[in-house]
Design an enzyme around this catalytic site. Structure first.
Site, PDB file in Angstrom:
ATOM      1  N   ASP A  88       0.841  -1.211   0.000  1.00 53.33           N
ATOM      2  CA  ASP A  88       0.000   0.000   0.000  1.00 53.33           C
ATOM      3  C   ASP A  88       0.876   1.262   0.000  1.00 53.33           C
ATOM      4  OD1 ASP A  88      -2.379   1.416  -0.099  1.00 53.33           O
ATOM      5  OD2 ASP A  88      -2.654   1.435   2.078  1.00 53.33           O
ATOM      6  N   LYS A  90       1.988   4.728  -1.125  1.00 50.81           N
ATOM      7  CA  LYS A  90       1.373   5.915  -1.724  1.00 50.81           C
ATOM      8  C   LYS A  90       1.871   7.127  -0.933  1.00 50.81           C
ATOM      9  CE  LYS A  90      -2.817   5.085   1.053  1.00 50.81           C
ATOM     10  NZ  LYS A  90      -4.276   4.885   1.012  1.00 50.81           N
ATOM     11  N   ASN A  93       1.269   7.501   2.819  1.00 53.35           N
ATOM     12  CA  ASN A  93       1.961   6.594   3.743  1.00 53.35           C
ATOM     13  C   ASN A  93       3.462   6.854   3.826  1.00 53.35           C
ATOM     14  OD1 ASN A  93      -0.398   5.322   4.470  1.00 53.35           O
ATOM     15  ND2 ASN A  93      -0.205   3.678   2.972  1.00 53.35           N
ATOM     16  N   ASP A 110       2.200   2.728   7.908  1.00 51.12           N
ATOM     17  CA  ASP A 110       0.996   1.947   7.608  1.00 51.12           C
ATOM     18  C   ASP A 110       1.327   0.580   7.010  1.00 51.12           C
ATOM     19  OD1 ASP A 110      -1.495   0.954   7.119  1.00 51.12           O
ATOM     20  OD2 ASP A 110      -2.236   2.704   6.057  1.00 51.12           O
ATOM     21  N   THR A 128      -4.403   0.861  -2.756  1.00 45.74           N
ATOM     22  CA  THR A 128      -5.186   1.998  -3.233  1.00 45.74           C
ATOM     23  C   THR A 128      -5.268   1.922  -4.757  1.00 45.74           C
ATOM     24  OG1 THR A 128      -4.413   3.284  -1.340  1.00 45.74           O
ATOM     25  CG2 THR A 128      -5.344   4.523  -3.206  1.00 45.74           C
TER      26      THR A 128
END
Length: 236
Positions: A88, A90, A93, A110, A128
């Protein structure tokens, strides 16, 4: 929280305990619980997240983007060496140590979706949408190379100021991702060096077996070039 959610928290805590020795991973100092609550004591990242910085700046100057990319890739190489996939990555994060620093002091946060690679047998669709790799969209087993795709999307966003893949219709978005259907619009990309674009292309490679690894990316011409060489490459 449901028992299933409790289990997810314990998994995330175990991942963070194993990885937070690295300076590029947000540090977990303590975790404790009582009857109704969990408590996590984390390192303070006073600079906020990269997404907030990007929304104020529109895009990152190439040298700042390169410093951030180098720090990101160094940490990703470490995470992968420990057998984990973040899943994840992005800008939201990616946290920054201080308010007056845009590229150094980067901390990956995260780890709720982080899992062991398991020899490329991961199957869960997560992450995401605009940052996920084609193999996640298709629903085939995948490995740590999905993180490198996400790094490519992040780098594209930092340098270009807009996401490579965007569409309100989720099916159309996934179609674009599966085809690596993006473009370096001249208006935004003219000032950016050729080696930077070449690295993004190698990250946003549909075939995961041909996608660049974190270690290879750190040795790429763009990441390893001096500032003088970078200025020259910008004019190529």
């Amino acid at each position: 929280m449901k028992p299933k959610d409790d289990e997810a928290v314990y998994k995330e805590i175990n991942v963070m305990r194993e990885l937070s020795s690295h300076s590029g991973v947000i540090k977990l100092y303590h975790f404790f619980e009582n009857v109704n609550t969990f408590h996590m004591v984390l390192e303070l990242a006073k600079g906020g997240d990269v997404f907030s910085r990007l929304s104020k700046r529109s895009f990152y100057p190439e040298n700042d983007a390169r410093k951030l990319a180098r720090n990101l890739l160094t940490t990703i190489e470490f995470i992968h060496s420990k057998g984990y996939v973040h899943r994840d990555l992005k800008p939201e994060n990616l946290l920054l140590e201080t308010l007056n620093e845009d590229s150094n002091g980067l901390k990956i946060a995260d780890f709720g979706f982080a899992r062991k690679d398991n020899g490329g047998a991961l199957k869960t669709r997560c992450g995401t949408p605009s940052f996920v790799a084609p193999e996640i969209c298709v629903g085939v087993p995948y490995d740590k190379s999905v993180d490198m795709w996400s790094c490519g999307v992040i780098l594209f966003l930092l340098l270009g100021g807009y996401p490579p893949f965007q569409d309100k219709d989720m099916m159309k978005l996934f179609r674009k991702i599966r085809a690596a259907d993006y473009s370096f619009l001249e208006k935004y990309w003219d000032p950016v060096s050729t080696p930077a674009k070449q690295l993004i292309v190698r990250m946003l490679t549909v075939d995961p077996s041909k996608r660049i690894t974190a270690g290879e990316a750190l040795k790429s011409k763009w990441i390893s070039a001096s500032e003088e060489d970078l200025d020259t490459a910008t004019n190529v």
